[in-house]
Motif scaffolding. Structure first.
Motif, PDB file in Angstrom:
ATOM      1  N   TRP A   7       0.833  -1.204   0.000  1.00 26.17           N
ATOM      2  CA  TRP A   7       0.000   0.000   0.000  1.00 26.17           C
ATOM      3  C   TRP A   7       0.870   1.259   0.000  1.00 26.17           C
ATOM      4  CZ3 TRP A   7      -4.249  -1.108   4.288  1.00 26.17           C
ATOM      5  CH2 TRP A   7      -5.020  -2.205   3.874  1.00 26.17           C
ATOM      6  N   ARG A   8       0.359   2.285  -0.697  1.00 31.20           N
ATOM      7  CA  ARG A   8       1.049   3.581  -0.745  1.00 31.20           C
ATOM      8  C   ARG A   8       0.138   4.728  -0.294  1.00 31.20           C
ATOM      9  NH1 ARG A   8       5.158   5.198  -0.596  1.00 31.20           N
ATOM     10  NH2 ARG A   8       5.600   6.413  -2.455  1.00 31.20           N
ATOM     11  N   HIS A   9      -1.162   4.514  -0.473  1.00 33.76           N
ATOM     12  CA  HIS A   9      -2.112   5.608  -0.207  1.00 33.76           C
ATOM     13  C   HIS A   9      -3.373   5.052   0.437  1.00 33.76           C
ATOM     14  CE1 HIS A   9      -5.408   8.396  -1.104  1.00 33.76           C
ATOM     15  NE2 HIS A   9      -4.517   9.336  -1.324  1.00 33.76           N
ATOM     16  N   LYS A 197       2.667  13.903  -2.604  1.00 33.03           N
ATOM     17  CA  LYS A 197       3.887  13.435  -3.272  1.00 33.03           C
ATOM     18  C   LYS A 197       5.117  13.658  -2.380  1.00 33.03           C
ATOM     19  CE  LYS A 197       5.652  14.140  -7.988  1.00 33.03           C
ATOM     20  NZ  LYS A 197       6.086  12.904  -8.366  1.00 33.03           N
ATOM     21  N   GLU A 198       5.150  14.833  -1.757  1.00 28.32           N
ATOM     22  CA  GLU A 198       6.302  15.161  -0.906  1.00 28.32           C
ATOM     23  C   GLU A 198       6.432  14.166   0.255  1.00 28.32           C
ATOM     24  OE1 GLU A 198       8.345  19.119   0.785  1.00 28.32           O
ATOM     25  OE2 GLU A 198       6.275  18.906   1.464  1.00 28.32           O
ATOM     26  N   MET A 199       5.334  13.876   0.939  1.00 25.14           N
ATOM     27  CA  MET A 199       5.414  12.960   2.086  1.00 25.14           C
ATOM     28  C   MET A 199       5.636  11.520   1.619  1.00 25.14           C
ATOM     29  SD  MET A 199       5.587  14.585   4.770  1.00 25.14           S
ATOM     30  CE  MET A 199       5.162  16.077   5.665  1.00 25.14           C
ATOM     31  N   ALA A 200       5.072  11.175   0.472  1.00 27.50           N
ATOM     32  CA  ALA A 200       5.205   9.793  -0.021  1.00 27.50           C
ATOM     33  C   ALA A 200       6.616   9.491  -0.538  1.00 27.50           C
ATOM     34  CB  ALA A 200       4.172   9.528  -1.109  1.00 27.50           C
ATOM     35  N   GLU A 201       7.422  10.539  -0.704  1.00 28.94           N
ATOM     36  CA  GLU A 201       8.822  10.272  -1.077  1.00 28.94           C
ATOM     37  C   GLU A 201       9.573   9.599   0.059  1.00 28.94           C
ATOM     38  OE1 GLU A 201      10.889  13.694  -2.735  1.00 28.94           O
ATOM     39  OE2 GLU A 201       9.234  13.831  -4.195  1.00 28.94           O
ATOM     40  N   HIS A 202       9.078   9.778   1.287  1.00 32.04           N
ATOM     41  CA  HIS A 202       9.772   9.221   2.454  1.00 32.04           C
ATOM     42  C   HIS A 202       8.922   8.191   3.198  1.00 32.04           C
ATOM     43  CE1 HIS A 202      12.477  12.418   1.512  1.00 32.04           C
ATOM     44  NE2 HIS A 202      11.485  13.263   1.577  1.00 32.04           N
ATOM     45  N   ALA A 203       7.634   8.460   3.312  1.00 30.69           N
ATOM     46  CA  ALA A 203       6.758   7.512   4.020  1.00 30.69           C
ATOM     47  C   ALA A 203       6.367   6.389   3.065  1.00 30.69           C
ATOM     48  CB  ALA A 203       5.502   8.235   4.505  1.00 30.69           C
ATOM     49  N   ASP A 204       6.124   5.207   3.633  1.00 27.97           N
ATOM     50  CA  ASP A 204       5.662   4.092   2.800  1.00 27.97           C
ATOM     51  C   ASP A 204       4.192   4.270   2.418  1.00 27.97           C
ATOM     52  OD1 ASP A 204       8.101   2.488   2.897  1.00 27.97           O
ATOM     53  OD2 ASP A 204       7.670   2.325   5.045  1.00 27.97           O
ATOM     54  N   ILE A 205       3.416   4.731   3.394  1.00 27.05           N
ATOM     55  CA  ILE A 205       1.975   4.911   3.164  1.00 27.05           C
ATOM     56  C   ILE A 205       1.588   6.310   3.634  1.00 27.05           C
ATOM     57  CG2 ILE A 205      -0.347   4.106   3.786  1.00 27.05           C
ATOM     58  CD1 ILE A 205       0.898   1.386   4.551  1.00 27.05           C
ATOM     59  N   ILE A 206       0.829   7.025   2.824  1.00 30.01           N
ATOM     60  CA  ILE A 206       0.300   8.308   3.324  1.00 30.01           C
ATOM     61  C   ILE A 206      -1.212   8.204   3.512  1.00 30.01           C
ATOM     62  CG2 ILE A 206       2.155   9.745   2.345  1.00 30.01           C
ATOM     63  CD1 ILE A 206      -0.599  10.531   0.514  1.00 30.01           C
ATOM     64  N   VAL A 207      -1.684   8.951   4.519  1.00 27.16           N
ATOM     65  CA  VAL A 207      -3.106   8.923   4.885  1.00 27.16           C
ATOM     66  C   VAL A 207      -3.718  10.296   4.620  1.00 27.16           C
ATOM     67  CG1 VAL A 207      -4.752   8.516   6.769  1.00 27.16           C
ATOM     68  CG2 VAL A 207      -2.564   7.302   6.744  1.00 27.16           C
ATOM     69  N   VAL A 208      -4.838  10.307   3.924  1.00 24.98           N
ATOM     70  CA  VAL A 208      -5.559  11.559   3.685  1.00 24.98           C
ATOM     71  C   VAL A 208      -6.911  11.461   4.395  1.00 24.98           C
ATOM     72  CG1 VAL A 208      -6.543  13.085   1.928  1.00 24.98           C
ATOM     73  CG2 VAL A 208      -4.376  11.880   1.478  1.00 24.98           C
ATOM     74  N   GLY A 209      -7.145  12.378   5.333  1.00 26.19           N
ATOM     75  CA  GLY A 209      -8.362  12.331   6.136  1.00 26.19           C
ATOM     76  C   GLY A 209      -9.234  13.558   5.934  1.00 26.19           C
ATOM     77  N   ASN A 210      -8.939  14.630   6.668  1.00 22.52           N
ATOM     78  CA  ASN A 210      -9.820  15.804   6.682  1.00 22.52           C
ATOM     79  C   ASN A 210     -10.085  16.386   5.290  1.00 22.52           C
ATOM     80  OD1 ASN A 210      -9.857  15.539   9.438  1.00 22.52           O
ATOM     81  ND2 ASN A 210      -8.506  17.267   9.863  1.00 22.52           N
ATOM     82  N   ALA A 211      -9.122  16.268   4.377  1.00 21.40           N
ATOM     83  CA  ALA A 211      -9.292  16.856   3.030  1.00 21.40           C
ATOM     84  C   ALA A 211     -10.505  16.271   2.306  1.00 21.40           C
ATOM     85  CB  ALA A 211      -8.019  16.648   2.199  1.00 21.40           C
ATOM     86  N   ILE A 212     -10.864  15.031   2.661  1.00 21.42           N
ATOM     87  CA  ILE A 212     -12.053  14.403   2.050  1.00 21.42           C
ATOM     88  C   ILE A 212     -13.271  15.293   2.278  1.00 21.42           C
ATOM     89  CG2 ILE A 212     -13.644  12.421   2.225  1.00 21.42           C
ATOM     90  CD1 ILE A 212     -11.212  10.786   3.309  1.00 21.42           C
TER      91      ILE A 212
END
Ligand SMILES: CC(C)=CCC/C(C)=C/CC/C(C)=C/CC/C(C)=C/CC/C(C)=C/CC/C(C)=C/CC/C(C)=C/COP(=O)(O)OP(=O)(O)O
Ligand code: 1GP
Ligand code: MG
Length: 228
Positions: A7-9, A197-212
């Motif tokens: 998983w990435r996102h 993109k910036e955070m996913a360059e370092h983290a394996d998985i990024i989480v998007v919550g409030n933006a939804i």
């Protein structure tokens, strides 16, 4: 069956927030790797079940991130269990977990359950206040928590949590630099494709919550930014 190592996102849906069927369809069909249901406020059996049944109309994997004992319900593909490594209060590190093991220990299927070592860094977020997290941390402190997650406790997931605010990329880089087997999750304040993109360059998985809930179109664009 579900391999979080791929998983990435992921999107995190808050059972305490309203979302229309049309919006939910866009999230579930966005090609994100999974949908997590979780929050820190007013998470109940009823609102978790209601959201689960709506997400179940789609094929996307659905995870319950457990935040209290009252809202643990069957039917999820996976269960993520937070333990807040930088909490000052043992309730959030091992005590609720001990209680849960007494209640559910006999019926738990560990193939479906993954422990998350949380390190909460935004002192203003609800989760930080609730868990009395020690958020004034430097990069060495963060690395040490990441090492504890991997080398001391063998946790599959280490979660750098900035819920509600966009975090420090250097913190994400620092955590990643000491992790090999434990997957690094970053969550907090991601509002658009560039930040994802910036955070996913370092983290394996990024989480998007409030933006939804704040800018759905921009939230949807984070999927392609990370997964191509
Ligand atoms: C019957 C059945 C299906 C059984 C399954 C077996 C199973 C999964 C059993 C559970 C076993 C177990 C060990 C459970 C642990 C229980 C528990 C309550 C642990 C404590 C969890 C914890 C530390 C919660 C603290 C809060 C926290 C870290 C929540 C995580 C999510 C989070 C930070 C969300 C952000 O919240 P939000 O509302 O969005 O906040 P903002 O306002 O800042 O945006
Ligand atoms: O809601 P945001 O700020 O995107 O954070 C996502 C997630 O890390 C919250 O637990
Ligand atoms: Mg939130």
């Amino acid at each position: 069956m579900y391999d979080v190592n791929e998983w990435r996102h992921v999107f995190k849906l808050d059972p305490d927030k309203a979302i229309s069927d049309e919006q939910l369809e866009k999230i579930c069909e966005s090609k994100t790797d999974a949908v997590i249901i979780g929050g820190s406020d007013n998470v109940t059996e009823d609102n978790v079940l209601s959201l689960l049944s709506r997400v179940r109309r789609f094929l996307v994997p659905c995870v319950l991130e457990v935040s209290n004992l009252e809202s643990i319900v069957p039917g999820f593909d996976l269960y993520f269990i937070p333990t807040v490594l930088n909490s000052r209060n043992t309730t959030w590190i091992t005590e609720l977990h001990h209680q849960a093991m007494k209640e559910f220990g006999d019926i738990m299927n560990w193939n479906d359950i993954l422990m998350e070592g949380y390190c909460i860094l935004n002192g203003e977020c609800k989760a930080a206040k609730l868990t009395e997290a020690k958020t004034e941390l430097n990069l060495d402190d963060i690395k040490a928590y990441a090492r504890m997650a991997e080398n001391m406790f063998h946790l599959p997931l280490f979660y750098l949590e900035y819920s509600g605010t966009y975090g420090n990329v250097e913190a994400v880089k620092a955590a990643k630099s000491v992790l090999t087997n434990t997957r690094l999750i970053y969550g907090g304040g991601i509002q658009n494709a560039a930040q994802a993109k910036e955070m996913a360059e370092h983290a394996d998985i990024i989480v998007v919550g409030n933006a939804i809930y704040e800018n759905l179109q921009s939230a949807l664009e984070t999927v392609r930014a990370v997964k191509g």
